[in-house]
Design a protein around this motif. Structure first.
Motif, PDB file in Angstrom:
ATOM      1  N   ALA A 239       0.623  -1.020  -0.021  1.00  0.00           N
ATOM      2  CA  ALA A 239      -0.032  -0.072  -0.162  1.00  0.00           C
ATOM      3  C   ALA A 239       0.893   1.306   0.032  1.00  0.00           C
ATOM      4  O   ALA A 239       0.698   2.477  -0.698  1.00  0.00           O
ATOM      5  CB  ALA A 239      -0.888  -0.082   1.169  1.00  0.00           C
ATOM      6  N   GLN A 240       1.998   1.181   0.917  1.00  0.00           N
ATOM      7  CA  GLN A 240       2.556   2.666   0.716  1.00  0.00           C
ATOM      8  C   GLN A 240       3.454   2.758  -0.264  1.00  0.00           C
ATOM      9  O   GLN A 240       3.755   3.786  -0.788  1.00  0.00           O
ATOM     10  CB  GLN A 240       3.702   2.370   2.138  1.00  0.00           C
ATOM     11  N   ASN A 241       4.141   1.568  -0.955  1.00  0.00           N
ATOM     12  CA  ASN A 241       4.553   1.721  -2.210  1.00  0.00           C
ATOM     13  C   ASN A 241       3.738   2.290  -3.391  1.00  0.00           C
ATOM     14  O   ASN A 241       3.970   3.074  -4.194  1.00  0.00           O
ATOM     15  CB  ASN A 241       5.044   0.293  -2.546  1.00  0.00           C
ATOM     16  N   ARG A 242       2.488   1.782  -3.170  1.00  0.00           N
ATOM     17  CA  ARG A 242       1.583   2.250  -4.426  1.00  0.00           C
ATOM     18  C   ARG A 242       1.043   3.806  -4.041  1.00  0.00           C
ATOM     19  O   ARG A 242       0.747   4.397  -4.827  1.00  0.00           O
ATOM     20  CB  ARG A 242       0.093   1.606  -4.339  1.00  0.00           C
ATOM     21  N   ALA A 243       0.937   4.247  -2.679  1.00  0.00           N
ATOM     22  CA  ALA A 243       0.736   5.407  -2.184  1.00  0.00           C
ATOM     23  C   ALA A 243       1.869   6.518  -2.640  1.00  0.00           C
ATOM     24  O   ALA A 243       1.516   7.709  -3.350  1.00  0.00           O
ATOM     25  CB  ALA A 243       0.587   5.550  -0.890  1.00  0.00           C
ATOM     26  N   LYS A 244       3.276   6.069  -2.863  1.00  0.00           N
ATOM     27  CA  LYS A 244       4.203   7.160  -3.290  1.00  0.00           C
ATOM     28  C   LYS A 244       4.009   7.134  -4.689  1.00  0.00           C
ATOM     29  O   LYS A 244       4.232   8.451  -5.053  1.00  0.00           O
ATOM     30  CB  LYS A 244       5.388   6.240  -2.757  1.00  0.00           C
ATOM     31  N   TRP A 245       3.856   6.095  -5.395  1.00  0.00           N
ATOM     32  CA  TRP A 245       3.774   6.228  -6.831  1.00  0.00           C
ATOM     33  C   TRP A 245       2.619   7.205  -7.116  1.00  0.00           C
ATOM     34  O   TRP A 245       2.647   7.707  -8.217  1.00  0.00           O
ATOM     35  CB  TRP A 245       3.456   4.510  -7.455  1.00  0.00           C
ATOM     36  N   LEU A 246       1.318   6.984  -6.651  1.00  0.00           N
ATOM     37  CA  LEU A 246       0.237   7.703  -7.011  1.00  0.00           C
ATOM     38  C   LEU A 246       0.390   9.027  -6.622  1.00  0.00           C
ATOM     39  O   LEU A 246       0.057   9.987  -7.478  1.00  0.00           O
ATOM     40  CB  LEU A 246      -1.066   7.436  -6.081  1.00  0.00           C
ATOM     41  N   ILE A 247       1.081   9.327  -5.715  1.00  0.00           N
ATOM     42  CA  ILE A 247       1.530  10.757  -5.358  1.00  0.00           C
ATOM     43  C   ILE A 247       2.320  11.522  -6.540  1.00  0.00           C
ATOM     44  O   ILE A 247       2.217  12.710  -6.744  1.00  0.00           O
ATOM     45  CB  ILE A 247       2.347  11.084  -4.029  1.00  0.00           C
ATOM     46  N   SER A 248       3.260  10.686  -6.821  1.00  0.00           N
ATOM     47  CA  SER A 248       4.536  11.206  -8.088  1.00  0.00           C
ATOM     48  C   SER A 248       3.729  11.309  -9.172  1.00  0.00           C
ATOM     49  O   SER A 248       4.231  12.179  -9.928  1.00  0.00           O
ATOM     50  CB  SER A 248       5.576  10.031  -7.800  1.00  0.00           C
ATOM     51  N   ASP A 249       2.612  10.572  -9.495  1.00  0.00           N
ATOM     52  CA  ASP A 249       2.010  10.686 -10.830  1.00  0.00           C
ATOM     53  C   ASP A 249       0.537  11.287 -10.527  1.00  0.00           C
ATOM     54  O   ASP A 249      -0.279  11.331 -11.642  1.00  0.00           O
ATOM     55  CB  ASP A 249       1.689   9.346 -11.238  1.00  0.00           C
ATOM     56  N   ILE A 250       0.492  12.265  -9.620  1.00  0.00           N
ATOM     57  CA  ILE A 250      -0.859  12.733  -9.377  1.00  0.00           C
ATOM     58  C   ILE A 250      -1.472  13.660 -10.386  1.00  0.00           C
ATOM     59  O   ILE A 250      -2.704  13.646 -10.657  1.00  0.00           O
ATOM     60  CB  ILE A 250      -0.817  13.572  -8.079  1.00  0.00           C
ATOM     61  N   ASN A 251      -0.492  14.116 -11.307  1.00  0.00           N
ATOM     62  CA  ASN A 251      -0.910  15.333 -12.324  1.00  0.00           C
ATOM     63  C   ASN A 251      -1.793  14.374 -13.536  1.00  0.00           C
ATOM     64  O   ASN A 251      -2.486  15.027 -14.425  1.00  0.00           O
ATOM     65  CB  ASN A 251      -0.128  15.936 -12.962  1.00  0.00           C
TER      66      ASN A 251
END
Length: 256
Positions: A239-251
């Motif tokens: 989950a935390q790995n996915r959260a970091k990725w989603l934040i990095s690609d938020i745009n």
């Protein structure tokens, strides 16, 4: 130090490889492999597919195919495990008869339900998998009937995802249902399951284009303590790995 993503892949892949090398698996080892197939499918294969599809469509589709094959293998294994105890298990899955199982069956039923869900997701809503929606519902409701508190909120978390794909619910009803199950899962997990925040962000805030709330949920997921002694150790890493990725690609997901 290994990144969380690499740690999950190494941990799960090593366990799967060790089991697959054995000439014979005990029933307990088969059950472990069923769980590991699902963890590998969602935590590694689906993650790589979701990331790749944005930048390289053909690579993403290739990865989804790998994930799909993994979940199909998990389905076959899960059905085989339960058929050892219930001769007519496959027939029970597809007919209108009620499933009646014992408390000890709930974990096998849950991971089989996860395998069906994973196959549906990785198939990109293939009609041949969409017809299995009633089976997913049947397995999930059967688990609730046995013990709704099982897995420290795991069933309520699964119900969040199921509500999101139910064709009979309006958008407002989906949000209300997902929110209800989210709160129940938080309570049962004692706020120790980071995946709940990531799921809610993707299932509710992302489609509603609520960028600030989306980012807030993901950042909250990153504050959840990851401990090897915690029931949610692997799922929290994922989950935390996915959260970091989603934040990095938020745009990629929001129109300002």
């Amino acid at each position: 130090m290994l990144k969380q993503e690499s740690l999950v892949e190494l941990f799960v892949d090593t366990k799967i490889s060790n089991l697959q090398k054995k000439p014979f698996l005990s029933l307990e080892e088969k059950k472990d492999l069923l769980k590991l197939y699902n963890q590998y499918g969602f935590g590694v294969l689906m993650e790589s597919s979701d990331k790749a599809i944005i930048k390289n469509y053909s690579k993403g589709i290739e990865n989804y195919k790998k994930a799909y094959d993994n979940f199909v293998a998990a389905k076959i294994l899960g059905i085989g495990i339960l058929s050892l105890k219930y001769d007519n298990f496959e027939e029970l899955l597809i007919n209108d008869k009620e499933l009646n199982f014992e408390e000890e069956d709930i974990e096998d039923l849950y991971w089989l339900m996860a395998a069906y869900s994973g196959a549906l997701s990785s198939s990109r809503s293939d009609p041949f998998e969409l017809v299995n929606l009633p089976i997913i519902e049947k397995l999930l409701t059967t688990c609730f009937k046995i013990d709704p508190k099982w897995g420290s909120g795991a069933l309520y978390s699964a119900m969040m995802s199921y509500c999101a794909i139910r064709p009979d619910l309006s958008e407002a009803s989906k949000k209300d249902s997902i929110s209800h199950y989210f709160n129940k899962a938080l309570e049962l997990s004692d706020n120790k399951d980071a995946s709940l925040y990531v799921s809610y962000a993707e299932l509710v805030h992302k489609p509603a284009q609520e960028r600030n709330l989306f980012e807030k949920k993901l950042n909250f997921a990153l504050t959840v303590k990851v401990s090897k002694n915690n029931t949610f150790y692997i799922s929290n890493l994922i989950a935390q790995n996915r959260a970091k990725w989603l934040i990095s690609d938020i745009n990629e997901y929001f129109i300002d």
